[in-house]
Design a protein around this motif. Structure first.
Motif, PDB file in Angstrom:
ATOM      1  N   ALA A 112      20.541  10.648  82.476  1.00 24.02           N
ATOM      2  CA  ALA A 112      20.084   9.580  83.372  1.00 24.02           C
ATOM      3  C   ALA A 112      19.607   8.375  82.574  1.00 24.02           C
ATOM      4  N   PHE A 113      18.968   8.627  81.435  1.00 27.46           N
ATOM      5  CA  PHE A 113      18.492   7.527  80.587  1.00 27.46           C
ATOM      6  C   PHE A 113      19.662   6.709  80.042  1.00 27.46           C
ATOM      7  N   VAL A 114      20.668   7.387  79.509  1.00 29.75           N
ATOM      8  CA  VAL A 114      21.834   6.681  78.977  1.00 29.75           C
ATOM      9  C   VAL A 114      22.539   5.915  80.095  1.00 29.75           C
ATOM     10  N   GLY A 115      22.709   6.558  81.241  1.00 31.15           N
ATOM     11  CA  GLY A 115      23.374   5.906  82.362  1.00 31.15           C
ATOM     12  C   GLY A 115      22.612   4.695  82.876  1.00 31.15           C
ATOM     13  N   ALA A 116      21.309   4.836  83.061  1.00 30.02           N
ATOM     14  CA  ALA A 116      20.504   3.727  83.590  1.00 30.02           C
ATOM     15  C   ALA A 116      20.437   2.574  82.591  1.00 30.02           C
ATOM     16  N   THR A 117      20.337   2.893  81.312  1.00 30.86           N
ATOM     17  CA  THR A 117      20.296   1.844  80.294  1.00 30.86           C
ATOM     18  C   THR A 117      21.612   1.085  80.250  1.00 30.86           C
ATOM     19  N   GLY A 118      22.719   1.819  80.220  1.00 33.28           N
ATOM     20  CA  GLY A 118      24.027   1.163  80.181  1.00 33.28           C
ATOM     21  C   GLY A 118      24.293   0.337  81.424  1.00 33.28           C
ATOM     22  N   TYR A 119      23.930   0.879  82.579  1.00 30.72           N
ATOM     23  CA  TYR A 119      24.163   0.135  83.817  1.00 30.72           C
ATOM     24  C   TYR A 119      23.321  -1.135  83.853  1.00 30.72           C
ATOM     25  N   GLY A 124      22.186   0.143  93.706  1.00 29.94           N
ATOM     26  CA  GLY A 124      22.817  -0.306  92.470  1.00 29.94           C
ATOM     27  C   GLY A 124      22.165  -1.522  91.848  1.00 29.94           C
ATOM     28  N   LYS A 125      20.862  -1.646  91.978  1.00 26.79           N
ATOM     29  CA  LYS A 125      20.159  -2.796  91.404  1.00 26.79           C
ATOM     30  C   LYS A 125      19.928  -2.573  89.908  1.00 26.79           C
ATOM     31  N   ALA A 126      20.361  -3.531  89.115  1.00 27.03           N
ATOM     32  CA  ALA A 126      20.247  -3.414  87.657  1.00 27.03           C
ATOM     33  C   ALA A 126      18.785  -3.353  87.223  1.00 27.03           C
ATOM     34  N   TYR A 127      17.930  -4.135  87.862  1.00 26.92           N
ATOM     35  CA  TYR A 127      16.514  -4.158  87.487  1.00 26.92           C
ATOM     36  C   TYR A 127      15.860  -2.793  87.710  1.00 26.92           C
ATOM     37  N   THR A 128      16.189  -2.133  88.815  1.00 27.56           N
ATOM     38  CA  THR A 128      15.638  -0.804  89.096  1.00 27.56           C
ATOM     39  C   THR A 128      16.106   0.201  88.045  1.00 27.56           C
ATOM     40  N   HIS A 129      17.370   0.114  87.667  1.00 25.32           N
ATOM     41  CA  HIS A 129      17.875   1.007  86.631  1.00 25.32           C
ATOM     42  C   HIS A 129      17.114   0.790  85.319  1.00 25.32           C
ATOM     43  N   ALA A 130      16.742  -0.439  85.048  1.00 23.96           N
ATOM     44  CA  ALA A 130      16.030  -0.734  83.802  1.00 23.96           C
ATOM     45  C   ALA A 130      14.634  -0.104  83.807  1.00 23.96           C
ATOM     46  N   TRP A 131      13.854  -0.306  84.856  1.00 20.74           N
ATOM     47  CA  TRP A 131      12.490   0.239  84.837  1.00 20.74           C
ATOM     48  C   TRP A 131      12.440   1.728  85.162  1.00 20.74           C
ATOM     49  N   PHE A 132      13.519   2.258  85.710  1.00 21.73           N
ATOM     50  CA  PHE A 132      13.611   3.701  85.947  1.00 21.73           C
ATOM     51  C   PHE A 132      13.471   4.474  84.633  1.00 21.73           C
ATOM     52  N   ASN A 133      13.875   3.866  83.543  1.00 19.65           N
ATOM     53  CA  ASN A 133      13.767   4.528  82.237  1.00 19.65           C
ATOM     54  C   ASN A 133      12.323   4.850  81.867  1.00 19.65           C
ATOM     55  N   PHE A 134      11.387   4.040  82.295  1.00 24.19           N
ATOM     56  CA  PHE A 134       9.975   4.328  82.009  1.00 24.19           C
ATOM     57  C   PHE A 134       9.539   5.613  82.714  1.00 24.19           C
ATOM     58  N   ILE A 135      10.009   5.819  83.914  1.00 24.55           N
ATOM     59  CA  ILE A 135       9.693   7.050  84.646  1.00 24.55           C
ATOM     60  C   ILE A 135      10.373   8.245  83.980  1.00 24.55           C
ATOM     61  N   TYR A 191      20.645  11.902  88.079  1.00 22.48           N
ATOM     62  CA  TYR A 191      19.433  11.682  88.873  1.00 22.48           C
ATOM     63  C   TYR A 191      19.286  12.720  89.992  1.00 22.48           C
ATOM     64  N   TRP A 192      20.330  12.897  90.794  1.00 26.87           N
ATOM     65  CA  TRP A 192      20.231  13.809  91.938  1.00 26.87           C
ATOM     66  C   TRP A 192      19.994  15.247  91.508  1.00 26.87           C
ATOM     67  N   PHE A 210      10.259   6.923  93.671  1.00 21.03           N
ATOM     68  CA  PHE A 210       9.990   5.473  93.642  1.00 21.03           C
ATOM     69  C   PHE A 210      11.252   4.631  93.427  1.00 21.03           C
ATOM     70  N   PRO A 211      12.111   4.952  92.458  1.00 21.83           N
ATOM     71  CA  PRO A 211      13.285   4.103  92.240  1.00 21.83           C
ATOM     72  C   PRO A 211      14.460   4.403  93.162  1.00 21.83           C
ATOM     73  N   LEU A 212      14.323   5.365  94.051  1.00 21.26           N
ATOM     74  CA  LEU A 212      15.449   5.806  94.887  1.00 21.26           C
ATOM     75  C   LEU A 212      16.162   4.666  95.621  1.00 21.26           C
ATOM     76  N   PRO A 213      15.461   3.774  96.346  1.00 20.11           N
ATOM     77  CA  PRO A 213      16.196   2.717  97.065  1.00 20.11           C
ATOM     78  C   PRO A 213      17.015   1.810  96.140  1.00 20.11           C
ATOM     79  N   GLY A 214      16.439   1.441  95.009  1.00 14.72           N
ATOM     80  CA  GLY A 214      17.160   0.569  94.079  1.00 14.72           C
ATOM     81  C   GLY A 214      18.315   1.262  93.380  1.00 14.72           C
ATOM     82  N   LEU A 215      18.164   2.550  93.109  1.00 14.31           N
ATOM     83  CA  LEU A 215      19.259   3.295  92.482  1.00 14.31           C
ATOM     84  C   LEU A 215      20.424   3.455  93.446  1.00 14.31           C
ATOM     85  N   VAL A 216      20.116   3.684  94.708  1.00 20.07           N
ATOM     86  CA  VAL A 216      21.182   3.833  95.714  1.00 20.07           C
ATOM     87  C   VAL A 216      21.906   2.509  95.916  1.00 20.07           C
TER      88      VAL A 216
END
Length: 129
Positions: A104-111, A61-72, A16-17, A53-59
Motif C-alpha cells: 500500500a505504501f509503494v502504491g500510494a507513493t507512486g500514485y 482517487g485523490k492524489a493528496y489523500t494517497h500522499a498523506w495516507f502514507n503517514f497512517i 488497502y482492502w 479516515f482516508p477511505l473517501p479520498g482513496l475511493v
C-alpha cells in the motif's frame, strides 16, 4: 517500475482492502488470547478507525489523500516490525501486515507522485536570483 498512475492506484487498492479486513480479523478472531491487552471495542477503534479516515479520498482517487495516507501506514508498518520481533507466536500475522502495508505504501507513493504530476500539482521550485 511503471510510470502510470493506474498501476499504483490498483496496487494501493489491492493492498488497502485486504489490510483493512486483515486488521479486523487479527484483532477479533486470529489474535492469541494470551496477548490480548485491550478490550475488543477499544482495540477495533484503535486499529480500524485510522484506516477509515482516508477511505473517501482513496475511493475517489485523490492524489493528496494517497500522499498523506502514507503517514497512517507507517503506524501499521511499525506495528508489524515490532510484532515480528517481540511476539514470535504472531510471526505470520505480522508478516502479512508488513507485506500489505509495504504494498500500500509503494502504491500510494507512486500514485501520488505520478497522478500529482499529471494534474500539475507539486512543489514549486524557488527562483534563484
Amino acid at each position: 517500475m511503471p510510470r502510470q498512475p493506474r498501476f499504483y492506484r490498483v496496487l494501493t487498492q489491492l493492498c488497502y482492502w485486504p489490510l483493512l479486513l486483515f486488521v479486523v480479523l487479527w484483532h477479533t478472531l486470529l489474535q492469541d488470547p494470551d496477548s490480548v491487552s485491550l478490550p475488543l471495542p477499544l482495540a477495533l477503534l484503535f486499529w480500524v478507525l485510522p484506516l477509515l479516515f482516508p477511505l473517501p479520498g482513496l475511493v475517489k482517487g485523490k492524489a493528496y489523500t494517497h500522499a498523506w495516507f502514507n503517514f497512517i501506514l507507517m503506524f501499521y508498518f511499525l506495528h508489524a516490525l515490532t510484532t515480528l520481533y517481540t511476539h514470535p507466536s504472531e510471526f505470520w500475522l505480522a508478516l502479512v501486515e508488513l507485506l500489505l502495508t509495504s504494498g500500500a505504501f509503494v502504491g500510494a507513493t507512486g500514485y501520488a507522485r505520478y497522478q500529482g504530476r499529471a494534474q500539475g500539482l507539486g512543489l514549486k521550485k524557488q527562483r534563484q536570483d
